[in-house]
Scaffold this active site. Structure first.
Site, PDB file in Angstrom:
ATOM      1  N   LYS A 120       0.920  -1.096   0.017  1.00 43.52           N
ATOM      2  CA  LYS A 120       0.097   0.099  -0.064  1.00 43.52           C
ATOM      3  C   LYS A 120       0.868   1.290   0.176  1.00 43.52           C
ATOM      4  CE  LYS A 120      -2.196  -1.404   3.494  1.00 43.52           C
ATOM      5  NZ  LYS A 120      -1.796  -2.720   3.819  1.00 43.52           N
ATOM      6  N   THR A 121       1.568   1.425   0.823  1.00 42.99           N
ATOM      7  CA  THR A 121       2.686   2.239   0.933  1.00 42.99           C
ATOM      8  C   THR A 121       3.491   2.506  -0.219  1.00 42.99           C
ATOM      9  OG1 THR A 121       2.743   2.236   3.311  1.00 42.99           O
ATOM     10  CG2 THR A 121       4.548   3.555   2.140  1.00 42.99           C
ATOM     11  N   ASP A 177      -1.623   7.146   6.109  1.00 44.88           N
ATOM     12  CA  ASP A 177      -1.506   5.630   6.245  1.00 44.88           C
ATOM     13  C   ASP A 177      -2.258   5.429   7.685  1.00 44.88           C
ATOM     14  OD1 ASP A 177      -0.836   3.185   6.291  1.00 44.88           O
ATOM     15  OD2 ASP A 177       1.374   3.299   7.031  1.00 44.88           O
ATOM     16  N   THR A 206      -5.712  -1.373   6.594  1.00 48.68           N
ATOM     17  CA  THR A 206      -5.956  -2.956   6.883  1.00 48.68           C
ATOM     18  C   THR A 206      -7.257  -3.392   7.368  1.00 48.68           C
ATOM     19  OG1 THR A 206      -5.183  -2.493   9.354  1.00 48.68           O
ATOM     20  CG2 THR A 206      -3.341  -3.130   7.659  1.00 48.68           C
ATOM     21  N   ARG A 255       6.960  -7.528   2.591  1.00 47.57           N
ATOM     22  CA  ARG A 255       7.642  -6.769   3.649  1.00 47.57           C
ATOM     23  C   ARG A 255       8.227  -7.967   4.437  1.00 47.57           C
ATOM     24  NH1 ARG A 255       4.046  -3.359   7.671  1.00 47.57           N
ATOM     25  NH2 ARG A 255       4.157  -1.933   5.855  1.00 47.57           N
TER      26      ARG A 255
END
Length: 347
Positions: free
Chosen positions: A67-68, A112, A161, A220
């Protein structure tokens, strides 16, 4: 390339620095999530041709899926600036003002954990998203007056999320809503290979696959495993990551062949040994394991649910046969259901 003007809220950590160093810079460099990337490429091309800001975008999905990454890649594609903050850092509307007033034409504001933004801040940003203006109240009581301030046209990108925790009006203001899925083993192996090259670390194809299989379908996690394996290879060997070195490094980190780490196993052990395999609620599990319930539901459970180690029932979490197998235990024998028919001497 983007003139990246990043305003952060709160201290970062070493893992975030590692992730940032390995992130792709353009959409064509993004590995995985190809359907999402293709739709974003069309949106970017349209934005440039129409000379309009990119529509507001909401990314949702479990942590670590990109997402980031997408939020930092899009300003590079648009050749504009980026500002970053997070929902918990925006306690009141005044906390959002510096970001909104510093926006440039067509720039990107990334929030975020946007689901953790208070409702009062959410309502304050509505006119900014729709009409590119904000209403500021000066004074109190009878002497209060409202000033309307015009903003530069911008793009808001939110990451969450838990999209279900966003209010309906907030979700409706995003032009695009993209859900990110877990990655395949081959995609993660490619990511491991590419990022090892960025780190000037030799890695074999089999080692990349070994890392990928133990990375829970999450880039990640793959990057974290890669950094640890790289350190292990440099300290214990000649710096090259082979399949044998990768296995030894991950075994030492208590990551098993299925990608389960010590927290995953602790979760499953608690569910099976203490609660008899369930059903039990996430709050009870969190209190017993001494982890936040958000950590369980956002970071641990998505992979366990996807890989069918556990399931959710109306009464709580239930261990599946694969969970017993992972811990070397035998699943309980199902109790026979009572027969509706009563036996008779005449049958």
């Amino acid at each position: 390339m983007a003139r990246e003007k990043v305003i952060t809220s709160g201290p970062g950590d070493e893992q975030k620095k590692h992730d940032a160093a390995l992130r792709p810079k353009l959409l064509k460099e993004v590995i995985g999530q190809r359907k999402v990337a293709e739709r974003l490429e069309i949106a970017v091309r349209a934005s440039k041709k129409l000379n309009e800001p990119l529509g507001h975008i909401l990314f949702d999905g479990p942590p670590g899926l990109g997402k980031t990454t997408f939020a930092t890649v899009l300003p590079n594609e648009l050749g504009t600036s980026l500002q970053m903050t997070s929902g918990p850092a925006l306690a009141k509307p005044a906390d959002l003002l510096p970001f909104l007033t510093n926006l440039e034409e067509g720039s990107v504001l990334f929030i975020d954990e946007i689901h953790r933004m208070p409702r009062v801040v959410e309502e304050f940003i509505y006119p900014a998203m729709e009409d590119f203006r904000i209403d500021i109240v000066l004074g109190e009581g009878m002497s209060a007056r409202t000033i309307s301030m015009t903003l530069k046209r911008f793009t808001l990108i939110g990451a969450t999320t838990r999209s279900g925790m966003l209010s309906g009006p907030m979700r409706d203001r995003f032009k695009m809503h993209e859900h990110l899925e877990f990655y395949s083993v081959d995609e993660l192996a490619t990511i491991a290979t590419v990022n090892a090259a960025k780190l000037n670390t030799p890695i074999t194809s089999q080692a990349s696959l070994e890392l990928a299989r133990r990375s829970r379908g999450t880039p990640r996690v793959a990057n974290s495993r890669l950094h640890w394996t790289r350190s292990f290879a440099a300290a214990q060997h000649d710096g090259t990551i082979t399949e044998e070195v990768a296995r030894a490094a991950l075994d030492m980190a208590e990551v098993d062949r299925d990608g389960l780490d010590k927290n995953d196993r602790k979760y499953l052990e608690t569910l099976i040994d203490l609660y008899g395999g369930g059903p039990t609620g996430v709050e009870a599990l969190a209190a017993t394991i001494n982890l936040a319930s958000d950590t369980l539901s956002d970071e641990i459970e998505p992979y366990l649910l996807r890989e069918q180690y556990i399931t959710r029932s109306p009464r709580g979490r239930v261990a599946m046969p694969r969970a017993y197998s992972a811990l070397g235990k035998l699943p309980p024998v199902p109790k026979p259901k009572p027969d509706d028919k009563q036996g008779s001497l005449f049958e």
